[in-house]
Design a protein around this motif. Structure first.
Motif, PDB file in Angstrom:
ATOM      1  N   MET A  38       0.930  -1.209   0.135  1.00  8.70           N
ATOM      2  CA  MET A  38      -0.147   0.452   0.207  1.00  8.70           C
ATOM      3  C   MET A  38       0.191   1.147   0.051  1.00  8.70           C
ATOM      4  N   PHE A  39       1.935   1.423   0.629  1.00  6.82           N
ATOM      5  CA  PHE A  39       2.390   2.805   1.144  1.00  6.82           C
ATOM      6  C   PHE A  39       4.187   2.388   0.112  1.00  6.82           C
ATOM      7  N   LEU A  40       4.670   1.637   0.115  1.00  8.82           N
ATOM      8  CA  LEU A  40       5.793   1.675  -0.163  1.00  8.82           C
ATOM      9  C   LEU A  40       5.559   1.651  -2.207  1.00  8.82           C
ATOM     10  N   SER A  41       4.636   0.915  -3.052  1.00 14.11           N
ATOM     11  CA  SER A  41       4.951   0.864  -4.443  1.00 14.11           C
ATOM     12  C   SER A  41       4.350   1.831  -5.048  1.00 14.11           C
ATOM     13  N   LYS A  50      11.793   0.468  -3.532  1.00 14.53           N
ATOM     14  CA  LYS A  50      11.007   0.415  -1.869  1.00 14.53           C
ATOM     15  C   LYS A  50      10.651  -0.974  -2.435  1.00 14.53           C
ATOM     16  N   MET A  51      10.732  -1.712  -3.315  1.00 14.29           N
ATOM     17  CA  MET A  51       9.332  -3.082  -2.736  1.00 14.29           C
ATOM     18  C   MET A  51      10.793  -4.203  -3.252  1.00 14.29           C
ATOM     19  N   MET A  53      13.468  -4.057  -1.279  1.00 13.14           N
ATOM     20  CA  MET A  53      14.296  -3.393  -0.050  1.00 13.14           C
ATOM     21  C   MET A  53      12.700  -4.780   1.058  1.00 13.14           C
ATOM     22  N   GLY A  54      12.337  -4.190   0.794  1.00 15.00           N
ATOM     23  CA  GLY A  54      11.030  -4.769   1.651  1.00 15.00           C
ATOM     24  C   GLY A  54      10.571  -6.249   1.182  1.00 15.00           C
ATOM     25  N   VAL A  55      10.601  -6.134   0.054  1.00 16.69           N
ATOM     26  CA  VAL A  55      10.088  -8.258   0.278  1.00 16.69           C
ATOM     27  C   VAL A  55      11.351  -8.725   0.808  1.00 16.69           C
ATOM     28  N   ALA A  56      12.966  -8.052  -0.088  1.00 18.08           N
ATOM     29  CA  ALA A  56      14.339  -8.265   1.243  1.00 18.08           C
ATOM     30  C   ALA A  56      13.971  -8.266   2.527  1.00 18.08           C
ATOM     31  N   ILE A  92      12.517   2.773   5.149  1.00 18.14           N
ATOM     32  CA  ILE A  92      12.811   2.729   3.533  1.00 18.14           C
ATOM     33  C   ILE A  92      12.190   3.697   2.856  1.00 18.14           C
ATOM     34  N   PRO A  93      11.763   4.147   2.448  1.00 24.42           N
ATOM     35  CA  PRO A  93      11.807   5.400   2.303  1.00 24.42           C
ATOM     36  C   PRO A  93      12.893   6.521   2.915  1.00 24.42           C
ATOM     37  N   MET A  94      13.178   6.547   3.976  1.00 27.26           N
ATOM     38  CA  MET A  94      14.182   7.582   4.282  1.00 27.26           C
ATOM     39  C   MET A  94      15.567   6.827   3.744  1.00 27.26           C
ATOM     40  N   ILE A  95      15.609   5.925   3.444  1.00 24.60           N
ATOM     41  CA  ILE A  95      17.064   5.417   2.652  1.00 24.60           C
ATOM     42  C   ILE A  95      17.214   5.770   1.418  1.00 24.60           C
ATOM     43  N   VAL A  96      15.594   5.110   0.612  1.00 24.47           N
ATOM     44  CA  VAL A  96      15.463   5.019  -0.492  1.00 24.47           C
ATOM     45  C   VAL A  96      15.392   6.758  -1.081  1.00 24.47           C
ATOM     46  N   GLY A  97      14.799   7.565  -0.669  1.00 21.98           N
ATOM     47  CA  GLY A  97      14.613   8.986  -0.755  1.00 21.98           C
ATOM     48  C   GLY A  97      12.962   9.287  -1.722  1.00 21.98           C
ATOM     49  N   GLU A  98      11.836  10.321  -0.846  1.00 24.87           N
ATOM     50  CA  GLU A  98      11.177  10.112  -0.791  1.00 24.87           C
ATOM     51  C   GLU A  98      10.601  10.652  -2.470  1.00 24.87           C
TER      52      GLU A  98
END
Length: 98
Positions: A38-41, A50-51, A53-56, A92-98
């Motif tokens: 819901m929030f990363l894709s 982001k996805m 990284m989240g799945v990892a 994760i959004p902080m690491i990848v960047g928004e």
């Protein structure tokens, strides 16, 4: 007639109390995956990163739960792993960047 004496069965191994709740872990990982979806894709390169990284992170947490289940670990370490999973939508959004 005499009453038979109760048989004490010392051969049965003691059950480990307080093991990691596998059902709670699976339900928590499902919730984590739903929140990440819901929030990363999004339809951009950052959303894909982001996805991935989240799945990892989900895979690492799932592997840790399987190891704990095999080793019949006790304790409350499972709470930390679920917190890490649930907090991925924030860090994760902080690491990848928004």
């Amino acid at each position: 007639m005499s009453n038979p004496s109760p048989v004490l069965d010392y051969a049965k191994p003691a059950k480990i109390a307080g093991g990691w709740p596998v059902g709670t872990g699976v339900a928590g990982l499902f919730l984590v995956f739903v929140l990440q979806t819901m929030f990363l894709s999004c339809l951009c390169d950052r959303g894909v990163a982001k996805m991935k990284m989240g799945v990892a992170v989900d895979g690492i947490i799932l592997a840790r739960f399987v190891i704990a289940w095999i080793r019949q670990e006790t304790g409350r370490g499972w709470m930390i792993y679920l917190f890490i999973g649930l907090s991925t939508v924030v860090w994760i959004p902080m690491i990848v960047g928004e």
